[in-house]
Every structure is written in structure tokens, then in C-alpha cells.
Motif scaffolding. Structure first.
Motif, PDB file in Angstrom:
ATOM      1  N   TRP A 219       0.854  -1.180   0.000  1.00  0.00           N
ATOM      2  CA  TRP A 219       0.000   0.000   0.000  1.00  0.00           C
ATOM      3  C   TRP A 219       0.892   1.232   0.000  1.00  0.00           C
ATOM      4  N   GLU A 220       1.298   1.669  -1.181  1.00  0.00           N
ATOM      5  CA  GLU A 220       2.206   2.800  -1.330  1.00  0.00           C
ATOM      6  C   GLU A 220       1.469   4.132  -1.255  1.00  0.00           C
ATOM      7  N   TYR A 221       2.193   5.177  -0.854  1.00  0.00           N
ATOM      8  CA  TYR A 221       1.589   6.511  -0.887  1.00  0.00           C
ATOM      9  C   TYR A 221       1.430   6.952  -2.336  1.00  0.00           C
ATOM     10  N   PRO A 222       0.330   7.624  -2.684  1.00  0.00           N
ATOM     11  CA  PRO A 222       0.146   8.111  -4.056  1.00  0.00           C
ATOM     12  C   PRO A 222       1.036   9.328  -4.293  1.00  0.00           C
ATOM     13  N   PHE A 272      10.370  16.338  -0.108  1.00  0.00           N
ATOM     14  CA  PHE A 272       9.819  15.155  -0.779  1.00  0.00           C
ATOM     15  C   PHE A 272      10.822  13.996  -0.722  1.00  0.00           C
ATOM     16  N   ARG A 273      12.072  14.306  -1.020  1.00  0.00           N
ATOM     17  CA  ARG A 273      13.107  13.258  -0.990  1.00  0.00           C
ATOM     18  C   ARG A 273      13.304  12.722   0.426  1.00  0.00           C
ATOM     19  N   LEU A 274      13.277  13.643   1.398  1.00  0.00           N
ATOM     20  CA  LEU A 274      13.447  13.246   2.788  1.00  0.00           C
ATOM     21  C   LEU A 274      12.267  12.428   3.269  1.00  0.00           C
ATOM     22  N   MET A 275      11.064  12.820   2.844  1.00  0.00           N
ATOM     23  CA  MET A 275       9.876  12.052   3.227  1.00  0.00           C
ATOM     24  C   MET A 275       9.970  10.623   2.720  1.00  0.00           C
ATOM     25  N   ASP A 276      10.412  10.452   1.471  1.00  0.00           N
ATOM     26  CA  ASP A 276      10.518   9.106   0.922  1.00  0.00           C
ATOM     27  C   ASP A 276      11.575   8.291   1.668  1.00  0.00           C
ATOM     28  N   ALA A 277      12.667   8.945   2.048  1.00  0.00           N
ATOM     29  CA  ALA A 277      13.696   8.250   2.824  1.00  0.00           C
ATOM     30  C   ALA A 277      13.158   7.839   4.192  1.00  0.00           C
ATOM     31  N   LEU A 280      10.939   4.791   3.779  1.00  0.00           N
ATOM     32  CA  LEU A 280      11.687   3.541   3.675  1.00  0.00           C
ATOM     33  C   LEU A 280      12.325   3.159   5.009  1.00  0.00           C
ATOM     34  N   ALA A 281      12.872   4.162   5.704  1.00  0.00           N
ATOM     35  CA  ALA A 281      13.531   3.875   6.977  1.00  0.00           C
ATOM     36  C   ALA A 281      12.553   3.324   8.002  1.00  0.00           C
ATOM     37  N   LYS A 282      11.335   3.836   7.993  1.00  0.00           N
ATOM     38  CA  LYS A 282      10.314   3.389   8.930  1.00  0.00           C
ATOM     39  C   LYS A 282       9.548   2.171   8.418  1.00  0.00           C
ATOM     40  N   ASP A 291       2.213  10.109   9.974  1.00  0.00           N
ATOM     41  CA  ASP A 291       3.321  10.012  10.924  1.00  0.00           C
ATOM     42  C   ASP A 291       4.655  10.271  10.225  1.00  0.00           C
ATOM     43  N   VAL A 292       4.804   9.735   9.015  1.00  0.00           N
ATOM     44  CA  VAL A 292       6.035   9.956   8.256  1.00  0.00           C
ATOM     45  C   VAL A 292       6.196  11.433   7.924  1.00  0.00           C
ATOM     46  N   LEU A 293       5.104  12.087   7.574  1.00  0.00           N
ATOM     47  CA  LEU A 293       5.174  13.503   7.236  1.00  0.00           C
ATOM     48  C   LEU A 293       5.527  14.354   8.455  1.00  0.00           C
ATOM     49  N   LYS A 294       5.020  13.971   9.622  1.00  0.00           N
ATOM     50  CA  LYS A 294       5.379  14.695  10.843  1.00  0.00           C
ATOM     51  C   LYS A 294       6.861  14.519  11.156  1.00  0.00           C
TER      52      LYS A 294
END
Length: 323
Positions: A219-222, A272-277, A280-282, A291-294
């Protein structure tokens, strides 16, 4: 992971048939609410409603992806630099108490004085950015339609641009066949941010668009809608809808405008790049997007607080755009 791998994406119940669609009227304030959650990114809780349930993929715990370590290394650098800065500032405060000379106090202006000291150029660029925020996306405007087509050409240069209402738009990460319905939480600037990302950092843009890095959740983020959420998050973080920035991140960002006219757009790409990292890290899945965005916001605030940051390109996370 190969870009051709097909992954399921969640779509809200109001997509396509739109039986339950609720459209908030857009006023002059373009960024009004996020799209992948029911709240802002200040720590309050929320649930995401989805028709496919809250299934989360199992991950292969034995695999360590390069981008995961890149993120951890970037975070370590930022935390180390902040630790050094705290030592220096702490030493300075002690000296100020012992030797209350002007030379020690001049280096510690509060945020209000700092904002008032902005140069005419900085103030002009801040005002220009605020004007961009007031433009809502209008699907009836030809220039806004052209901008959507431009984004498609940048994303898929070897494919024909589809009609503005087509199921093909879902491949980019829009939630329905009509991308214009996804801008109810963001203004035209969020589309400009995506176009800027594709034009100026095409390799990173393609990596994130096609989810080429790392072990991915089912279930990937759009992609496109996540981009709108990132624009919204940055506006909140930088106090750009306030009369003047009141947060440390907001006042520091106003400083960066002196050396970087496109500071907001560059910061968007970094975010955006940091969010994707972080994703993956989480080892996150769709339900954990907020939660990832926060976490992404917290990391950006930490890096903006570092000393010797004179432009967005000085941020530790900026290097991720070229990896």
C-alpha cells in the motif's frame, strides 16, 4: 525495485462515482487542508478512511537499503551539528552573564528583530511567495490545464498526454480520473512545486514517481497527492499564511530568501526526498503517511536551525537529491 512493478494504491470512496464526494469551496486562501489525513501535522491523531482496510505488507527484515542508511547518516549529521551549536550557545550565555558586553548580545537577536531586519529583497520575495499561495487551482483555466499537461510530459516524456479526465492520471498518484479534484487541499502552488521538482531534479523526481528505491509496501503513498500534502506541510511549518512568520523555521526561511529566490521550491524537493527516505527507513505503509510527514517536518526544522545555513542547498538533506 524495478519501475515496472505494479503496486496497489488506495483510492478514496468518493473517486470516480463520487457518490460521497464533498468538495470544500476554495476561497482566496489556497492551502486549506491536507488530503491524506484529517488534521495538520502538529501531533494530533487521525484516521484515514479507505475501502481496502488497513493491510500492511510484511517486510524482509534482512534487507538494508542504501537510502535507509543515507537518511540515518543525514539525521546523524544534523543532530551532531545541533549538539555542537548548543554547546557554543550555552558557553556564550555563560559569558554574557559574566561579561555583559554588547559584543556578546548582538549575535542573539530574537525572531521579531530578525524579521524586521529583513532586506527589501527578502521582504519582496516573501511577499511574492505569499501571493502564489493565494492562487487556487482552477480546472477551468487554460493555463492551469496546460500546467497539468506539462507535468505529465515531464513525468512521462515518451507517452502521449491523456485527456484531463482519464484513468491514466491514477498512474501518477492522483486519486481519481480527474486530477483537479485533488487540489481541494492545495492551491496552484502545489502543482508548480511538482513541475519545479521534475524540471530541476529530474532523476530524483523519476525515482520517487516510479518508487525505484528500497523495499516498498504493497500500500504505497500516491505520488502526486503526497506532493500536495508536502506543499501544505511546508506552508504550515514556515507560517506562510500568517501576517509574518513567528516560528523559528519561518524566520530562518525568510533569511534564506536573500540567497535563493526559489527557496520554497527547493525546500519542497528536499522535503519530498526526505519524506521518501523516512518512508523507507520506517518501513511505512499508507496508513502511516501522516506520521512519516510529521517526522519529515521535525527533521527539516532541525536542519533549518543549524548554523552556517545560508541557502536550502546548505541543508544536510539536500545532498539526497543527487543520490
Amino acid at each position: 525495485m524495478a519501475s515496472t512493478t505494479l503496486r496497489r494504491r488506495l483510492h478514496h470512496r468518493d473517486v470516480d462515482g463520487r457518490k460521497n464526494e464533498h468538495m470544500d469551496a476554495l476561497s482566496g486562501d489556497s492551502l486549506s487542508e491536507p488530503l491524506l489525513g484529517n488534521h495538520g501535522y502538529d501531533g494530533s491523531s487521525s484516521e484515514v478512511n479507505c475501502s481496502h482496510g488497513s493491510h500492511q505488507d510484511p517486510w524482509d527484515d534482512g534487507k538494508k537499503e542504501n537510502l535507509h542508511w543515507t537518511f540515518l547518516f543525514s539525521q546523524l549529521i544534523a543532530q551532531w551539528a545541533q549538539w555542537i551549536a548548543n554547546i557554543v550557545l550555552g558557553s556564550r550565555s555563560i559569558l554574557e552573564r559574566l561579561f555583559p558586553f554588547p559584543s556578546f548580545s548582538h549575535g542573539q537577536q530574537d525572531d521579531e528583530k530578525l524579521l524586521n531586519s529583513l532586506s527589501p529583497l527578502q521582504q519582496e520575495r516573501l511577499n511574492d511567495l505569499k501571493q502564489r499561495l493565494k492562487v487556487p487551482f482552477d480546472g477551468s483555466r487554460l493555463d492551469h490545464q496546460d500546467a497539468l499537461r506539462q507535468l505529465w510530459k515531464l513525468a512521462y516524456p515518451n507517452r502521449e498526454v491523456p485527456p484531463l479526465k482519464s484513468e491514466l492520471w491514477k498512474e501518477m498518484g492522483w486519486q481519481g480520473a480527474d486530477p483537479s479534484t485533488d487540489f481541494r487541499g492545495g492551491g496552484f502552488i502545489s502543482l508548480e512545486n511538482l513541475i519545479f521538482f521534475a524540471q530541476n531534479y529530474p532523476d530524483s523526481f523519476q525515482v520517487l514517481l516510479h518508487k525505484r528505491d528500497g523495499n516498498r509496501a504493497e500500500w504505497e503513498y500516491p505520488f502526486a497527492v503526497a506532493g500536495i500534502n508536502i506543499s501544505f506541510m511546508l506552508v504550515q511549518m514556515l507560517d506562510l499564511q500568517a501576517g509574518s512568520p513567528t516560528s523559528k523555521a519561518g524566520t530562518r526561511f525568510a533569511e534564506l530568501l536573500a540567497n535563493d529566490k526559489s527557496a520554497f521550491d527547493d525546500l519542497y524537493c528536499v522535503a519530498f526526498r526526505l519524506m521518501d527516505a523516512q518512508w523507507l527507513a520506517k518501513r511505512a505503509s499508507y496508513m502511516e503517511f501522516t506520521d512519516v510527514l510529521k517526522s519529515t517536518r521535525a527533521q527539516l526544522e532541525l536542519e533549518l536551525a543549524l548554523e552556517d545555513i545560508y541557502s536550502v542547498k546548505d541543508l544536510p538533506a539536500y545532498t539526497m537529491l543527487y543520490r
